[in-house]
Design a protein around this motif. Sequence first.
Motif, PDB file in Angstrom:
ATOM      1  N   UNK A 198      54.305   1.733  16.252  1.00  0.00           N
ATOM      2  CA  UNK A 198      55.699   2.066  16.573  1.00  0.00           C
ATOM      3  C   UNK A 198      56.027   1.591  17.983  1.00  0.00           C
ATOM      4  N   UNK A 250      55.380   9.730  18.429  1.00  0.00           N
ATOM      5  CA  UNK A 250      54.505  10.903  18.485  1.00  0.00           C
ATOM      6  C   UNK A 250      54.412  11.571  17.112  1.00  0.00           C
ATOM      7  N   UNK A 251      55.576  11.721  16.463  1.00  0.00           N
ATOM      8  CA  UNK A 251      55.605  12.459  15.197  1.00  0.00           C
ATOM      9  C   UNK A 251      55.039  11.639  14.039  1.00  0.00           C
ATOM     10  N   UNK A 252      54.981  10.306  14.189  1.00  0.00           N
ATOM     11  CA  UNK A 252      54.528   9.453  13.080  1.00  0.00           C
ATOM     12  C   UNK A 252      53.139   9.864  12.613  1.00  0.00           C
ATOM     13  N   UNK A 282      53.624  12.660  26.112  1.00  0.00           N
ATOM     14  CA  UNK A 282      54.101  13.810  25.341  1.00  0.00           C
ATOM     15  C   UNK A 282      53.090  14.198  24.264  1.00  0.00           C
ATOM     16  N   UNK A 324      55.487   7.196  27.751  1.00  0.00           N
ATOM     17  CA  UNK A 324      56.057   8.517  27.497  1.00  0.00           C
ATOM     18  C   UNK A 324      55.498   9.116  26.205  1.00  0.00           C
ATOM     19  N   UNK A 362      68.927   8.205  24.923  1.00  0.00           N
ATOM     20  CA  UNK A 362      68.671   8.935  23.684  1.00  0.00           C
ATOM     21  C   UNK A 362      67.877   8.058  22.712  1.00  0.00           C
ATOM     22  N   UNK A 363      68.210   6.767  22.660  1.00  0.00           N
ATOM     23  CA  UNK A 363      67.471   5.902  21.731  1.00  0.00           C
ATOM     24  C   UNK A 363      66.007   5.791  22.160  1.00  0.00           C
ATOM     25  N   UNK A 364      65.766   5.689  23.468  1.00  0.00           N
ATOM     26  CA  UNK A 364      64.375   5.676  23.946  1.00  0.00           C
ATOM     27  C   UNK A 364      63.666   6.965  23.557  1.00  0.00           C
ATOM     28  N   UNK A 365      64.355   8.101  23.757  1.00  0.00           N
ATOM     29  CA  UNK A 365      63.750   9.391  23.415  1.00  0.00           C
ATOM     30  C   UNK A 365      63.417   9.440  21.932  1.00  0.00           C
ATOM     31  N   UNK A 366      64.327   8.925  21.097  1.00  0.00           N
ATOM     32  CA  UNK A 366      64.077   8.934  19.652  1.00  0.00           C
ATOM     33  C   UNK A 366      62.865   8.075  19.311  1.00  0.00           C
ATOM     34  N   UNK A 367      62.752   6.901  19.936  1.00  0.00           N
ATOM     35  CA  UNK A 367      61.599   6.039  19.641  1.00  0.00           C
ATOM     36  C   UNK A 367      60.291   6.724  20.047  1.00  0.00           C
ATOM     37  N   UNK A 368      60.300   7.369  21.227  1.00  0.00           N
ATOM     38  CA  UNK A 368      59.090   8.078  21.670  1.00  0.00           C
ATOM     39  C   UNK A 368      58.741   9.186  20.682  1.00  0.00           C
ATOM     40  N   UNK A 369      59.765   9.960  20.291  1.00  0.00           N
ATOM     41  CA  UNK A 369      59.494  11.102  19.416  1.00  0.00           C
ATOM     42  C   UNK A 369      58.998  10.633  18.054  1.00  0.00           C
ATOM     43  N   UNK A 370      59.546   9.498  17.560  1.00  0.00           N
ATOM     44  CA  UNK A 370      59.055   8.978  16.274  1.00  0.00           C
ATOM     45  C   UNK A 370      57.597   8.535  16.431  1.00  0.00           C
TER      46      UNK A 370
END
Lengths: 295, 239
Positions: free
Chosen positions: B97, B79-81, B120, B116, B69-77
């Motif tokens: 990031x 992308x979303x940054x 994404x 990732x 989950x922490x990896x997923x959060x870092x990836x999503x941040x």
Amino acid sequence: MDDVFSGYHPAVNFLFFIGAIVLGMFLAHPLFLAVSMTSSVLYYLLLSGKGGLKFLRSMVLMALLLSLLNPLFNTRGGTVLFSYWKGRPFTLEALLYGIATGGVFFTIMLWFACYNKIMTGDKFLYLFGRRAPALSLLFSMVLRLVPNFKKKAAVIATARKCVGRAPDCGSSRQRLERGVEVLSVLTSWALEGAVETADSMKSRGYGSGMRSRFSIYRFRKMDRIVAAVMVLGLFFVLGAVFLGRAAITYTPAVIMPKLDWITVAGLAGYGVFLFLPSFLHIWEDVTWRILRSRI
Amino acid sequence: METTAKKKLGRGIIVAILVIVLLIPATLYLGTKLSGRQYYITSLLIILYTMLPFFLAFEKRRPQARDLVVLAVMCAIAVASRLVFIWAPHFKPMAAIIIIAGVAFGAEAGFLVGAMSAFVSQFFWGQGPWTPWQMFAFGMAGFLAGLFGRLGPVARKRIPLCIFGGLEVLLVVGTILNSSTLFTVVSHITMESAAAIYLAGLPVDAIQALATVLMLLAASGPMFEKLDRVKTKYGVMEG
């Protein structure tokens, strides 16, 4: 999205795009290239309607630019059209090669644009998730979190606006600092949530056994028929390719294999394969109109 | 914990070396036999071989829910940054990031976050022939950041981190992405056409590098603080 082909099984969709993109990348023979270019333009316009014209125009310009720029770096070829800058030749063969490269670029970009409309994340996940459960879970979590974080970032930005630190106002330096503040708050928020999600996953038994999967896709009769037609088309194209009928050399001299029935069969197979999604789309449209006119 | 992390990296490196020694020369040899688009297809295959060991190592490890989950959060941040800085069209903080994640969580996690996030983000901004190259370029950015992070506390100081990040984006990410352009759009590769493509890419790469440096300068401090806090409080990403 009211395209028929996108309603087919993901494996059929993927087979089509892999075929179209890989063949499109390799086949620089003018006739094969022409088939690929017309079919990709047709399908792209069917998928995106009038809104696609802008992208199409920019891609045409890019392809023209590539066609004209490539001969500047490739001086091989026997027919010199003109010389420039200390007698550097601009040859017909290099120009033709440049046009072919531009065409390949154009058709690949259009096929990818169609791919983006048809192959959504869930289809990709369905096809490749079984082999890599951890990676596919990571992928689907990221795909879900991005829109979620987008909303969270908007909430934070609004809150910052209330205290006079809106991230989209002020000097560049201020905007950078305020943007970083939003990002920083988002990180804290997201990481707290992450730990909660992970605990919840664990208490529901993540990692305690095989993961089960659910999907709504079924391989129907029409999928089988369409896949069979595609494979048949591919068979003819690949036959022509392996018999050397699609090979071409542009520089130093244009050498094309002779046109015979094998070339024609290959072209026909390529056409059937590439026009199939457009055909299905138009067919559906026509039947729908006929049915509606009878009401 | 440090030793287990090193062992894991070691196994990944052994697979990677086998790939590099056996598969890559074989592909290069086959590439010389092909005509036409040999550059694109050969380099694409090599990129895929290089990425495969990382993905396999991650699967083999059967990651814990928290790490995942922490990896997923870092990836999503990552992308979303880009959306946070939507007012500045060329300001893409993704690389920064990824570098922060690499330094904080190690080389393997850095690679995954990089590859990732790139993958994404293609689903939001559009796929193209460049997708594998983007994954490789940003994966390498995270991987190298992880190796840089092994230097210890120096790696987290602002000035060395900014120098590292700027150079990495300019030299590693920029070069890989420009190579993908070169293989996609140029019909006949010569010294001149290669030089033209790399020079044309230079201004864009410079802007990217500048964005990364600014972002690292402003965000690395608070980001490290937060990531370390999760690490010590919940024992996430410690092997």
